[in-house]
Design a protein around this motif. Structure first.
Motif, PDB file in Angstrom:
ATOM      1  N   ASP A 138       3.472  -6.485   6.000  1.00  0.00           N
ATOM      2  CA  ASP A 138       4.766  -6.293   6.645  1.00  0.00           C
ATOM      3  C   ASP A 138       5.751  -5.530   5.758  1.00  0.00           C
ATOM      4  O   ASP A 138       6.926  -5.388   6.120  1.00  0.00           O
ATOM      5  N   SER A 139       5.290  -5.066   4.619  1.00  0.00           N
ATOM      6  CA  SER A 139       6.102  -4.300   3.661  1.00  0.00           C
ATOM      7  C   SER A 139       7.229  -5.112   3.038  1.00  0.00           C
ATOM      8  O   SER A 139       8.078  -4.566   2.344  1.00  0.00           O
ATOM      9  N   ALA A 140       7.247  -6.425   3.258  1.00  0.00           N
ATOM     10  CA  ALA A 140       8.331  -7.258   2.727  1.00  0.00           C
ATOM     11  C   ALA A 140       8.161  -7.548   1.242  1.00  0.00           C
ATOM     12  O   ALA A 140       9.143  -7.809   0.545  1.00  0.00           O
ATOM     13  N   HIS A 141       6.930  -7.521   0.749  1.00  0.00           N
ATOM     14  CA  HIS A 141       6.674  -7.808  -0.657  1.00  0.00           C
ATOM     15  C   HIS A 141       5.711  -6.782  -1.238  1.00  0.00           C
ATOM     16  O   HIS A 141       4.887  -6.209  -0.521  1.00  0.00           O
ATOM     17  N   ALA A 142       5.808  -6.592  -2.527  1.00  0.00           N
ATOM     18  CA  ALA A 142       4.838  -5.802  -3.271  1.00  0.00           C
ATOM     19  C   ALA A 142       4.427  -6.619  -4.491  1.00  0.00           C
ATOM     20  O   ALA A 142       5.200  -7.439  -4.996  1.00  0.00           O
ATOM     21  N   PHE A 143       3.202  -6.399  -4.944  1.00  0.00           N
ATOM     22  CA  PHE A 143       2.672  -7.151  -6.078  1.00  0.00           C
ATOM     23  C   PHE A 143       2.137  -6.173  -7.120  1.00  0.00           C
ATOM     24  O   PHE A 143       1.387  -5.252  -6.799  1.00  0.00           O
ATOM     25  N   THR A 144       2.545  -6.365  -8.364  1.00  0.00           N
ATOM     26  CA  THR A 144       2.074  -5.511  -9.448  1.00  0.00           C
ATOM     27  C   THR A 144       1.220  -6.313 -10.422  1.00  0.00           C
ATOM     28  O   THR A 144       1.492  -7.487 -10.690  1.00  0.00           O
ATOM     29  N   VAL A 145       0.164  -5.686 -10.906  1.00  0.00           N
ATOM     30  CA  VAL A 145      -0.613  -6.230 -12.018  1.00  0.00           C
ATOM     31  C   VAL A 145      -0.048  -5.611 -13.289  1.00  0.00           C
ATOM     32  O   VAL A 145       0.068  -4.388 -13.402  1.00  0.00           O
ATOM     33  N   ASN A 146       0.321  -6.463 -14.255  1.00  0.00           N
ATOM     34  CA  ASN A 146       1.000  -6.000 -15.466  1.00  0.00           C
ATOM     35  C   ASN A 146       0.189  -6.344 -16.714  1.00  0.00           C
ATOM     36  O   ASN A 146      -0.240  -7.484 -16.880  1.00  0.00           O
ATOM     37  N   ALA A 147      -0.010  -5.363 -17.561  1.00  0.00           N
ATOM     38  CA  ALA A 147      -0.685  -5.595 -18.838  1.00  0.00           C
ATOM     39  C   ALA A 147       0.369  -5.867 -19.903  1.00  0.00           C
ATOM     40  O   ALA A 147       1.393  -5.203 -19.971  1.00  0.00           O
ATOM     41  N   THR A 148       0.117  -6.863 -20.726  1.00  0.00           N
ATOM     42  CA  THR A 148       1.031  -7.184 -21.819  1.00  0.00           C
ATOM     43  C   THR A 148       0.202  -7.680 -22.990  1.00  0.00           C
ATOM     44  O   THR A 148      -1.025  -7.618 -22.956  1.00  0.00           O
TER      45      THR A 148
END
Length: 708
Positions: free
Chosen positions: A386-396
């Motif tokens: 629904d384009s309401a959320h986005a999820f990112t994979v983050n390297a740290t």
């Protein structure tokens, strides 16, 4: 006391310790429910414990009123794993699947709530996920092949062996076949999705790097980074019929127009875009005038606009006029872009030192609207449907090793929330016969926590084998048995000392479901993977022997009350007669074995569609009760006539069953309805429906199996 394990909603929480696997009783329960927690008797007179795994608690239900009277916090929750490397949105947009390469798991994220709702263990080193067009299956690439996940049940149902180390999978739109690309092997494997087997290999490729399949499923396009070309594969024969030369330019992206009229090929060196017209099978070179050349393409849902990512800018390309209509500057270089499903937003991820963020771009104004900070270096991004959320994979980096996190972005407000890392997952609970202690299996911690139900204190944490899956208390309460799926063993715990008394090597590849004889002298263990296996363990000597037969993956085991028969529910596939295609369908089979000779006495196919639930037997041994997830019902099987005599409608996706000692009531976990159905066995009617935590999938009485 009755215990039900379920998967509730997880609140974000950092720093969880292994001891948090245990259950701690709320102070408010100490005076009101504490004494009854330790009481014995029938399940109807003592409290019902409902394990809400993602809520980190057990809910306490008053069986007389059906009301939830309190909770026991468990402190165990799902997380996104320690090394999330790839994420994919389901076709309906409701779930995000995230591959955890280090943990060998796939985390399932609720796209609407931004919480991890399940974790599915697959093979070693999962790197990417692809959904079938109907959304029923997810293929996960891993080092040894491809894992197949049933999306409805969130369980691994098959593993497709592929030694070429596949890195990505593309399904045909008709869903009949899938293609697994291997850069190492320089090939593409052809998979029959009906049987989950490799039926062919596309050769003649050179460092394949990307794939796309036409809407009619007739052609597969493969980008060759080595040969700098694009191969056209006839999907009917699996052979390369044509090669599109790129004149020395390396193809870096393939995108099909939504209407299926054209294939767009991006190449960095040419600083242009190649259009392959699928109707005329002709090639057109489209000049863009960019500074670098497109590295990535995203096409709007109506096919009218293509967004060409060039690192420091995005070119807006009109596919009808074949011209650039706008250039969106990004300032410093970014790494990749993702277009939202509604086409209104583009997120670009940037990985520069000191500039590790997400850039939000409006496609309405063709301008950057904001820059969002996430935890670590964003390496991948996916939108909810629904384009309401986005999820990112983050390297740290968290000493002493690199670490990955997942951030959830509210696209309306720009708010960023970090999802918790996985620490523990409750895989099962066993209760001592006197109701005094609970043994809680933690899958990720490879441990069992011992909880005193009278005081709520954790008295010990016992290390067992890798990925404990089933847990079962002996009838006399002196021992607890734990099946360790990945360790391929059964741990025996002495409850007097709460220490490991023995470890029995498993003869089954993935030991799971268990059942004990009435006198506790024999333990039966079933296999949870696709291969058949049932073994018996002599509990006096802790030695195992294999039973002969041809059972498939076992979903439930139970020994009849007279101790003479072992009943096993398992899944199998049979060919569909008369259609001439060789197609198969899933079936549920019931097998009866003599516990003295261990010979199979009879086998019955009780239903089509397969089974995801367990089995219970009446105290007189005359009836078996089998959960049928596919039909949302419990089937009553008459042992004497060997026929299904009734089908009792319950909630969605029933999983597990427990029957009271007097045989008058059944408790059934309704996985999809987040409830427990109470059935009167005399009338076959559901007398009560109790709402519990999300996704309950196991229920047990003292001395019975939970968590498998």
């Amino acid at each position: 006391m009755l215990v039900i394990r379920s998967i509730g909603n997880a609140a974000p929480r950092r720093a969880l310790q292994l001891a948090a696997v245990a259950l701690t009783v709320l102070t408010s329960l100490a005076g009101t429910a504490g004494s009854s927690l330790a009481s014995s008797g029938t399940a109807r007179s003592s409290p019902i414990l409902v394990g809400e795994m993602r809520a980190n608690r057990l809910a306490v239900i008053d069986p007389a009123s059906g009301a939830v009277v309190g909770t026991l916090p468990a402190g165990v929750e799902h997380g996104v794993g320690h090394d999330p490397v790839g994420e994919t949105t389901s076709p309906d947009g409701r779930q995000i699947y995230i591959a955890d390469e280090e943990g060998s798991d796939v985390s399932v994220v609720d796209a609407a709530g931004g919480t991890v709702v399940a974790t599915v263990h697959v093979g070693g080193g999962p790197t990417s996920v692809a959904f079938s067009p109907d959304g029923r299956q997810a293929y996960v690439t891993e080092r040894a092949g491809i894992g197949v996940i049933d999306v409805a049940t969130r369980r691994l149902v098959a593993t497709i062996g592929d030694s070429s180390v596949p890195t990505t999978v593309e399904f045909r739109p008709d869903g009949l076949k899938a293609y697994a690309l291997s850069r190492v092997g320089g090939s593409v494997a052809v998979i029959d999705t009906a049987t989950d087997t490799i039926t062919g290999t596309v050769t003649g490729l050179d460092v394949p790097s990307a794939m796309a399949v036409t809407r009619d499923s007739r052609q597969l396009f493969v980008a060759n980074a080595g040969r700098r070309s694009v191969s056209i594969v006839d999907t009917a024969t699996g052979t390369v019929t044509r090669t599109i030369g790129m004149n020395g330019a390396m193809p870096v992206g393939l995108v099909l127009a939504p209407d299926g009229s054209a294939l767009y090929i991006a190449s960095e060196v040419r600083k242009g875009l190649t259009e392959f017209n699928l109707r005329t099978q002709t090639v057109h070179i489209l000049g863009l005038g960019g500074a670098v050349g497109p590295q990535q393409i995203q096409v709007s849902s109506d096919g009218r606009t293509a967004f060409l990512f060039e690192g420091t800018s995005i070119l807006v390309f009109d596919t009808r006029t074949r011209s650039v209509t706008a250039t969106i500057p990004l300032g410093l270089a970014a790494n990749s872009i993702t277009l939202s499903p509604n086409g209104r937003l583009i997120y670009a991820i940037r990985q520069l030192p000191g500039q590790q963020n997400v850039i939000a771009i409006s496609t309405v104004t063709n301008a950057v609207t904001s820059t969002l900070q996430v935890s670590g270096k964003p390496v991948q991004l996916a939108f909810s449907g629904d384009s309401a959320h986005a999820f990112t994979v983050n390297a740290t980096y968290r000493p002493p090793q690199p670490f990955e996190t997942v951030s959830a972005i509210d696209t309306a407000t720009g708010a960023v929330t970090d999802l918790p890392a996985a620490v523990g997952i409750v895989e099962g609970v066993a209760i001592s016969p006197d109701g005094g202690k609970a043994y809680v299996a933690d899958r990720l911690g490879s441990a069992v926590a011992v909880v005193d139900l009278r005081s709520g204190a954790v008295t010990r944490v016992i290390q067992v084998g890798s990925v404990p899956q089933g847990i079962l208390a002996s009838p006399d309460g002196r021992r607890v048995y734990v099946t360790n799926r990945d360790h391929k063993s059964v741990t025996v715990i002495d409850t007097a000392t709460d220490a490991v008394a023995a470890t029995v090597p498993s003869l089954c590849n993935s030991p799971g479901a268990m059942a004990l004889s009435a006198d506790g002298s024999t333990l039966y263990v079933g296999n949870s993977s696709t291969s058949w296996c049932i073994m018996r363990i002599d509990t006096a000597t802790d030695t195992a022997t294999m039973l002969s037969g041809s059972e498939g993956p076992t979903t439930g085991l139970v020994v009849g009350p007279h101790g003479t028969t072992l009943y096993a529910v398992y899944q199998s596939r049979i060919r569909i007669a008369g259609n001439g295609t060789g197609a198969t369908e899933a079936v549920t089979r019931l097998v009866a074995r003599n516990t003295t000779t261990h010979n199979v006495e009879w086998t019955r196919t009780v239903s089509t569609g397969g089974a995801q639930g367990g089995i219970a037997v009446s105290p007189d041994g005359r009836h078996l009760y089998i959960a049928q997830s596919a039909t949302n019902s419990v089937w009553v099987f008459d042992v004497r006539t060997r026929r299904v005599t009734a089908r009792i409608a319950v909630g969605a996706q029933p999983r597990a069953i427990a029957i009271t000692h007097n045989g008058r009531q059944l408790y059934v976990t309704d996985f999809g309805s987040h409830s427990v159905s109470v059935i009167d066995t005399a009338t076959g009617a559901v007398t009560e429906t109790i709402q519990v935590g999300n996704d309950p999938d196991a229920v047990t009485l003292p001395g019975q199996l939970t968590g498998s």
